[in-house]
Motif scaffolding. Structure first.
Motif, PDB file in Angstrom:
ATOM      1  N   HIS A   1       0.862  -1.200   0.000  1.00  0.00           N
ATOM      2  CA  HIS A   1       0.000   0.000   0.000  1.00  0.00           C
ATOM      3  C   HIS A   1       0.889   1.237   0.000  1.00  0.00           C
ATOM      4  O   HIS A   1       2.067   1.151   0.339  1.00  0.00           O
TER       5      HIS A   1
ATOM      6  N   CYS B   1      -4.463   2.660  -4.935  1.00  0.00           N
ATOM      7  CA  CYS B   1      -3.384   2.276  -4.008  1.00  0.00           C
ATOM      8  C   CYS B   1      -2.654   1.037  -4.544  1.00  0.00           C
ATOM      9  O   CYS B   1      -3.318   0.078  -4.944  1.00  0.00           O
TER      10      CYS B   1
ATOM     11  N   HIS C   1      -2.610  -3.483  -3.235  1.00  0.00           N
ATOM     12  CA  HIS C   1      -3.997  -3.277  -2.805  1.00  0.00           C
ATOM     13  C   HIS C   1      -4.944  -3.287  -4.013  1.00  0.00           C
ATOM     14  O   HIS C   1      -5.995  -3.909  -3.997  1.00  0.00           O
TER      15      HIS C   1
HETATM   16 ZN    ZN Z   1      -4.057   0.497   0.180  1.00  0.00          ZN
END
Ligand code: ZN
Length: 207
Positions: free
Chosen positions: A60, A185, A177
């Protein structure tokens, strides 16, 4: 003699089961600056958490601008406060209070690593995927707009192989992500580094 040996084995198994959870500090490759929860003054989780077994590593970004002058301690304390309260998100939605920081490890702009949520418990997300089984690593920055610093790259190149080795996570289970949920992300620049990290892990596994 056989009986004594059996008893000894049973004791070893019992102690094995009772052994405290892996200390995250021991997972850090040498040379990477690391702040444990104790080091940054973490508060205890405020809600129950789900124990999980790690099967993948998911990257992330913080989606916030890199702040080289703010201490990692301070960033982690702020992130924990945000996480443990009902807090507004950038898109105007509200997030509910979580037990703790949603990620397990935080890589700051200088390449130092901070311990987030206990690695043995599933993380949290604002998006619709179940993070159970994911080892969640967040990297400081908005990688739609910013570059990873050389120090961050250096840390990821050592941290990702060490973590995936420790938890027997295959190279193709290193992902982002956005591979699981509707989100940008971890930003294009970090996303583009994932094949290289996968190759690094695959290469290190080859005898
Ligand atoms: Zn994320």
């Amino acid at each position: 003699m056989k009986r004594i040996l059996l008893l000894a084995c049973a004791v070893v198994v019992f102690i094995g089961c009772q052994r405290p959870a892996t200390n995250t500090t021991s997972l850090m490759p040498e040379g990477i600056a690391f702040l444990s929860r104790e080091d940054w003054g973490a508060k205890a989780p405020v809600l129950p958490m789900r124990a999980h077994r790690l099967t993948r590593l998911t990257l992330h970004h913080t989606a916030t601008t890199q702040l080289p002058d703010r201490s990692l301690e301070d960033k982690l304390r702020a992130l924990q406060k945000f996480s443990q309260e009902d807090s507004p998100l950038a898109d105007g939605r509200m997030k509910p209070a979580w037990a703790d920081i949603p990620y397990h490890l935080y890589v700051d702009v200088h390449g130092a690593v901070g311990e987030g949520r206990d690695i043995h418990y599933a993380g949290d997300s604002n998006t619709s995927y179940d993070p159970a089984g994911h080892l969640l690593v967040v990297v400081e920055g908005n990688f739609e707009e910013e570059e990873l610093t050389p120090a961050q790259m250096k840390t990821l190149e050592r941290l990702v192989p060490a973590l995936t080795k420790r938890y027997s996570i295959p190279a193709d289970s290193i992902a982002a992500h956005k591979d699981f949920a509707q989100t940008s992300c971890p930003g294009t620049r970090l996303y583009n580094e994932i094949p290289r990290l996968q190759q690094l892990v695959a290469k290190q596994r080859t005898p």
